[in-house]
Motif scaffolding. Structure first.
Motif, PDB file in Angstrom:
ATOM      1  N   ARG A 170       0.850  -1.203   0.000  1.00 37.56           N
ATOM      2  CA  ARG A 170       0.000   0.000   0.000  1.00 37.56           C
ATOM      3  C   ARG A 170       0.876   1.239   0.000  1.00 37.56           C
ATOM      4  O   ARG A 170       1.896   1.287   0.700  1.00 37.56           O
ATOM      5  CB  ARG A 170      -0.935   0.009   1.206  1.00 37.56           C
ATOM      6  N   GLU A 171       0.450   2.221  -0.787  1.00 37.53           N
ATOM      7  CA  GLU A 171       1.128   3.514  -0.817  1.00 37.53           C
ATOM      8  C   GLU A 171       0.085   4.609  -0.628  1.00 37.53           C
ATOM      9  O   GLU A 171      -0.921   4.634  -1.332  1.00 37.53           O
ATOM     10  CB  GLU A 171       1.845   3.719  -2.154  1.00 37.53           C
ATOM     11  N   TYR A 172       0.343   5.488   0.335  1.00 34.92           N
ATOM     12  CA  TYR A 172      -0.556   6.603   0.639  1.00 34.92           C
ATOM     13  C   TYR A 172       0.291   7.872   0.570  1.00 34.92           C
ATOM     14  O   TYR A 172       1.215   8.040   1.357  1.00 34.92           O
ATOM     15  CB  TYR A 172      -1.150   6.409   2.029  1.00 34.92           C
ATOM     16  N   TYR A 173      -0.062   8.754  -0.373  1.00 32.01           N
ATOM     17  CA  TYR A 173       0.785   9.914  -0.624  1.00 32.01           C
ATOM     18  C   TYR A 173      -0.034  11.199  -0.676  1.00 32.01           C
ATOM     19  O   TYR A 173      -1.045  11.276  -1.376  1.00 32.01           O
ATOM     20  CB  TYR A 173       1.525   9.725  -1.955  1.00 32.01           C
ATOM     21  N   GLY A 233       6.023  -8.841   6.989  1.00 28.81           N
ATOM     22  CA  GLY A 233       5.536  -7.549   6.503  1.00 28.81           C
ATOM     23  C   GLY A 233       6.247  -6.404   7.195  1.00 28.81           C
ATOM     24  O   GLY A 233       6.931  -6.587   8.208  1.00 28.81           O
ATOM     25  N   PHE A 234       6.100  -5.196   6.637  1.00 26.69           N
ATOM     26  CA  PHE A 234       6.685  -4.015   7.255  1.00 26.69           C
ATOM     27  C   PHE A 234       5.868  -2.792   6.849  1.00 26.69           C
ATOM     28  O   PHE A 234       5.094  -2.811   5.886  1.00 26.69           O
ATOM     29  CB  PHE A 234       8.147  -3.826   6.814  1.00 26.69           C
ATOM     30  N   SER A 235       6.042  -1.714   7.591  1.00 30.01           N
ATOM     31  CA  SER A 235       5.403  -0.436   7.251  1.00 30.01           C
ATOM     32  C   SER A 235       6.295   0.699   7.740  1.00 30.01           C
ATOM     33  O   SER A 235       7.025   0.558   8.725  1.00 30.01           O
ATOM     34  CB  SER A 235       4.012  -0.323   7.891  1.00 30.01           C
ATOM     35  N   SER A 258      10.561   2.168  10.959  1.00 26.09           N
ATOM     36  CA  SER A 258       9.974   1.073  10.201  1.00 26.09           C
ATOM     37  C   SER A 258       9.569  -0.036  11.159  1.00 26.09           C
ATOM     38  O   SER A 258      10.343  -0.429  12.037  1.00 26.09           O
ATOM     39  CB  SER A 258      10.976   0.545   9.179  1.00 26.09           C
ATOM     40  N   SER A 259       8.350  -0.516  11.009  1.00 31.13           N
ATOM     41  CA  SER A 259       7.886  -1.609  11.863  1.00 31.13           C
ATOM     42  C   SER A 259       7.751  -2.861  11.014  1.00 31.13           C
ATOM     43  O   SER A 259       7.263  -2.818   9.889  1.00 31.13           O
ATOM     44  CB  SER A 259       6.534  -1.271  12.498  1.00 31.13           C
ATOM     45  N   ALA A 260       8.226  -3.974  11.536  1.00 25.72           N
ATOM     46  CA  ALA A 260       8.181  -5.242  10.809  1.00 25.72           C
ATOM     47  C   ALA A 260       7.315  -6.230  11.566  1.00 25.72           C
ATOM     48  O   ALA A 260       7.354  -6.301  12.797  1.00 25.72           O
ATOM     49  CB  ALA A 260       9.591  -5.791  10.629  1.00 25.72           C
ATOM     50  N   ASP A 261       6.512  -6.953  10.831  1.00 27.92           N
ATOM     51  CA  ASP A 261       5.683  -8.009  11.402  1.00 27.92           C
ATOM     52  C   ASP A 261       6.136  -9.342  10.821  1.00 27.92           C
ATOM     53  O   ASP A 261       6.268  -9.486   9.614  1.00 27.92           O
ATOM     54  CB  ASP A 261       4.204  -7.804  11.059  1.00 27.92           C
ATOM     55  N   GLU A 262       6.372 -10.277  11.698  1.00 28.85           N
ATOM     56  CA  GLU A 262       6.746 -11.611  11.233  1.00 28.85           C
ATOM     57  C   GLU A 262       6.060 -12.633  12.123  1.00 28.85           C
ATOM     58  O   GLU A 262       6.279 -12.679  13.332  1.00 28.85           O
ATOM     59  CB  GLU A 262       8.265 -11.808  11.269  1.00 28.85           C
TER      60      GLU A 262
END
Length: 289
Positions: A170-173, A233-235, A258-262
Motif C-alpha cells: 500500500r502507498e498513501y501519498y 511484513g513491514f510499514s 519502520s515496523s516489521a511483522d513476522e
C-alpha cells in the motif's frame, strides 16, 4: 444551481479482455489463458481497479502408468482506494449554489477545498480525491502439482504439492502544500508504505492397495500431509516534506521507525492409515492415525 452528487458521479467504463488457448490429444490436455480487466468505478477522479492474470494447466499421460497434472495461476492488480470518508455523503452538505470545480484561491489548484464555507463545514471531496493518492497493489501466485504412478494393477502411489503466495503493498501519498485545516500535519506532506507477504504450502503422499482375493476385497490406504504457512511484513511513514513534488521518504524531515511483522512459521504434519475388508459374510474397517 448544481446537483453536487450528480456532478461527482462518473459511471466510467468496465473493460475485460480474455484470450484462451486449449488443446487436447491422446496423452495431453493443455489450457492457457490471459486476462486483462480495467474498471473505472463510479466516483469522479478515482482510477478504479486494474488486473492482469495468466493461467496454464497441463494434464499429461507420461506412460500408461504415470500421469502428471500441473496448474499455475499468476495475477497482479492495482486498486485506487478512496481515502477515509464517503464523498457522496460530504456532497449532501455542499450548498447547491457553489461550484465544486472552482480553483483554489490559495494556489490555483482545482476543486476549491473549502468551497462550502460558511454554510457547510464539510470539505470538497473532489479536492481530497485529486490530492490524496492511495494505491493497493497485489501479486498472487498459486501452483498445484500432482503425480500418480500405477505400480501394479492393485497398487497406486500419488503425490501432490501446492503453493499459494500472496504479496500486498500500500502507498498513501499527500504532497507538500495540501490545503487542509487538519491539525495532524498532512499539509506539509505525508508518505506511507506497507508491504506483506503470505506463503502457504502443502505436500501430500498417498499409497492405495486394492485387490480381490477370491470373494474378499481388501482396500488399504496410507496418507501423509505436510502444511507450512508464514507471513512477513513491514510499514514506514514520513511527514513534513522538504520539497514539493518529490515522493520519497528521503524528502521527509520526520520519519516513523519502520515496523516489521513476522508471524512464526506454522508447520503441521500428520499421517493416517485405513483399511477395509469386504466379502459376502465379512465387513471390517479401521483406521490408524
Amino acid at each position: 444551481i448544481y446537483d453536487q452528487q450528480q456532478r461527482a458521479f462518473d459511471p466510467g467504463s468496465f473493460v475485460t479482455n480474455t484470450l484462451n488457448i486449449a488443446s487436447r490429444s491422446a496423452s495431453t490436455n493443455f489450457f492457457f489463458s490471459l486476462n486483462n480487466t480495467d474498471q473505472d468505478g463510479i466516483v469522479a477522479l478515482a482510477r478504479g481497479y486494474q488486473r492482469q492474470s495468466v493461467r496454464a494447466n497441463i494434464d499429461h499421460k507420461i506412460s500408461n502408468k504415470i500421469k502428471l497434472s500441473v496448474s499455475n495461476y499468476y495475477m497482479q492488480s492495482t486498486q485506487n482506494d478512496i481515502p477515509a470518508g464517503n464523498p457522496f455523503y460530504s456532497l449532501l452538505f455542499m450548498p447547491p449554489d457553489v461550484d465544486i470545480f472552482d480553483p483554489n484561491e490559495e494556489d490555483g489548484s482545482l476543486y476549491n477545498w473549502n468551497v462550502g464555507e460558511p454554510a457547510s463545514l464539510e470539505r470538497n471531496p473532489l479536492y481530497m480525491l485529486a490530492n490524496q493518492n492511495v494505491f493497493d497493489d497485489t501479486e498472487r501466485f498459486t501452483g498445484n502439482y500432482s503425480l500418480s504412478y500405477d505400480i501394479a494393477p492393485f497398487l497406486k502411489a500419488e503425490g501432490a504439492y501446492s503453493m499459494d503466495r500472496r504479496q500486498t503493498s500500500r502507498e498513501y501519498y499527500i504532497d507538500k502544500g495540501y490545503l487542509s485545516d487538519d491539525v495532524s500535519g498532512v499539509a506539509d506532506g505525508y508518505l506511507y508504505y506497507s508491504s506483506g507477504k503470505n506463503t502457504y504450502q502443502t505436500a501430500s503422499a498417498k499409497l492405495t492397495f486394492n485387490k480381490k482375493f477370491g470373494k474378499t476385497n481388501v482396500v488399504a490406504q496410507t496418507f501423509y500431509l505436510y502444511e507450512d504457512e508464514d507471513y512477513t511484513g513491514f510499514s514506514v511513514a514520513g511527514y513534513d516534506f522538504r520539497f514539493q513534488g518529490l515522493k520519497t521518504l528521503n524528502n521527509s524531515f520526520k520519519t516513523t521507525p519502520s515496523s516489521a511483522d513476522e508471524v512464526p512459521e506454522n508447520r503441521t504434519s500428520g499421517g493416517s492409515s485405513t483399511y477395509q475388508i469386504r466379502s459376502e459374510n465379512i465387513y471390517l474397517t479401521g483406521a490408524i492415525d
